[in-house]
Design an enzyme around this catalytic site. Structure first.
Site, PDB file in Angstrom:
ATOM      1  CB  CYS A 281      -0.909  -0.006   1.229  1.00  0.00           C
ATOM      2  SG  CYS A 281      -1.975   1.436   1.273  1.00  0.00           S
TER       3      CYS A 281
ATOM      4  CB  CYS B 159      -4.024   5.176  -5.342  1.00  0.00           C
ATOM      5  SG  CYS B 159      -3.982   3.400  -5.046  1.00  0.00           S
TER       6      CYS B 159
HETATM    7  O1  PYC Z   1      -1.825   3.972  -1.894  1.00  0.00           O
HETATM    8  O2  PYC Z   1      -1.366   1.976  -2.671  1.00  0.00           O
HETATM    9  C1  PYC Z   1      -2.125   2.784  -2.147  1.00  0.00           C
HETATM   10  C2  PYC Z   1      -3.489   2.351  -1.781  1.00  0.00           C
HETATM   11  C3  PYC Z   1      -4.060   1.127  -1.958  1.00  0.00           C
HETATM   12  C4  PYC Z   1      -5.363   1.204  -1.459  1.00  0.00           C
HETATM   13  C5  PYC Z   1      -5.559   2.459  -0.986  1.00  0.00           C
HETATM   14  N1  PYC Z   1      -4.404   3.151  -1.193  1.00  0.00           N
END
Ligand code: PYC
Length: 333
Positions: free
Chosen positions: A90, A253
């Site tokens: 993550c 993300c």
């Molecule tokens: O930042 O890799 C990330 C992530 C995965 C799910 C929510 N954030």
């Protein structure tokens, strides 16, 4: 089981929550973080559901538990806990957990400014900038990211027939680029994207198989990455990542940005040395960089790095008592 207490530091990375569990979690069996993750999921998943779901968490809640590393070349290990399960990797969670671990003196990096992290997806190197006692930026160098498949035709309730690419950046992402039946994420509310995503994910998983060629334990498409034109002048692209049952990532993300960079690189839009600035649904930014090329299971891959910031929002001692509280292990409505 009765009363269990978990000492947590709460914060957020570019808007998305990070709950770092510093004490209270059980020891885990396993010689790798993938094995420890399997032990946690088999025997202790109630800790994840209790800390992530309502009434102690919420749809977007996400975090990590700190463990000693299983490898000699890492300073610490992270077990990621999310509403969706225990993700192999993550990105926003890593940026937040590094920030809180360093600011609170929870780890002693061998090299100042550099933390090597043992995660289920592999070794991650985080370089952080410390100003006084505050970590002002973390840049993580991720596991190799690659384009898994292109031009998958499928159907999405609410849109009609669509075509997606699937890429891996620590998790598997279906990337929905502009096309006949989907022009831009800006045409939809977050609630629309949450409504359309689970069915699309289920259909893609039913009709295809997605597995990491070198780590078969990492399998299944977990996230949908909806794309759009950026609204910030410095951004190259915008995205809204769906995860869990009802979550849209408030950050850009990290693993999604890595997956998208791999997709762009495979299509010739990025090369080693290039930057890629990704904007989230709330306008926060991750600064990606293509560090190098690589190969995964014979497929061309890239080594992406992602930079972002995080802040601590509070200290949280959380009690989970299943004799006293019928909702001790959380619930989903
Ligand atoms: O930042 O890799 C990330 C992530 C995965 C799910 C929510 N954030």
């Amino acid at each position: 089981m009765a009363r269990n207490r978990f000492f947590c530091i709460d914060g957020h990375t570019c808007g998305n929550p990070v709950r770092v569990v510093t004490r209270g979690a059980p020891g885990l069996d396993g010689t790798t973080m993938l094995e420890r993750r399997a032990h946690f999921l088999a025997d202790y998943d109630w800790i994840r559901t209790g800390l992530m779901f309502e009434p102690r968490g919420h749809d977007m809640m996400s975090g990590a538990i700190l463990y000693p590393s299983t490898r000699d070349d890492c300073d610490i290990a992270f077990l990621f806990i999310e509403t969706s399960g225990c993700l192999p990797m993550c990105g926003h969670g890593t940026i937040g957990t590094v920030t809180m671990a360093i600011e609170n003196g929870l780890v002693n990096p061998r090299e100042p400014g550099v933390l090597a992290i043992d995660t289920p997806a592999g070794r991650i190197v985080a370089r952080y900038r410390l100003e006084g006692r505050k970590v002002t930026e973390v840049r993580l160098t991720n596991v190799p990211a690659f384009l898994h498949s292109t031009g998958i035709q499928t159907h999405c309730e609410g849109l009609g027939d669509i075509t997606v690419d699937v890429a891996y950046g620590g998790n598997f992402y279906a990337i929905v680029d502009p096309q006949e039946n989907f022009k831009d994420m800006a045409d939809f509310t977050a609630a629309d994207l949450v409504r359309m995503s689970p069915g699309l994910r289920d259909r893609l998983n039913a009709e295809n198989s997605f597995a990491h060629p070198e780590k078969p334990e990492i399998k299944g498409l977990s996230h949908i990455l909806w794309t759009g034109a950026p609204t910030k002048p410095e951004a190259h692209a915008r995205n809204a990542v769906f995860y869990g049952d009802k979550a849209i990532d408030r950050s850009p993300c990290g693993t999604g940005t890595s997956a998208r960079m791999a997709q762009w690189a495979a299509k010739g839009h990025l090369k080693p040395g290039d930057d890629f600035v990704h904007e989230s649904i709330i306008g926060s930014l991750f600064h990606g960089h293509v560090e190098a090329t690589a190969e995964v299971g014979g497929k061309p891959a890239i080594i992406p790095s992602i930079a972002g910031w995080a802040v601590e929002t509070g200290l949280n001692t959380i009690t989970i008592d299943d004799e006293e509280d019928p909702f001790a292990h959380g619930f989903v409505v």
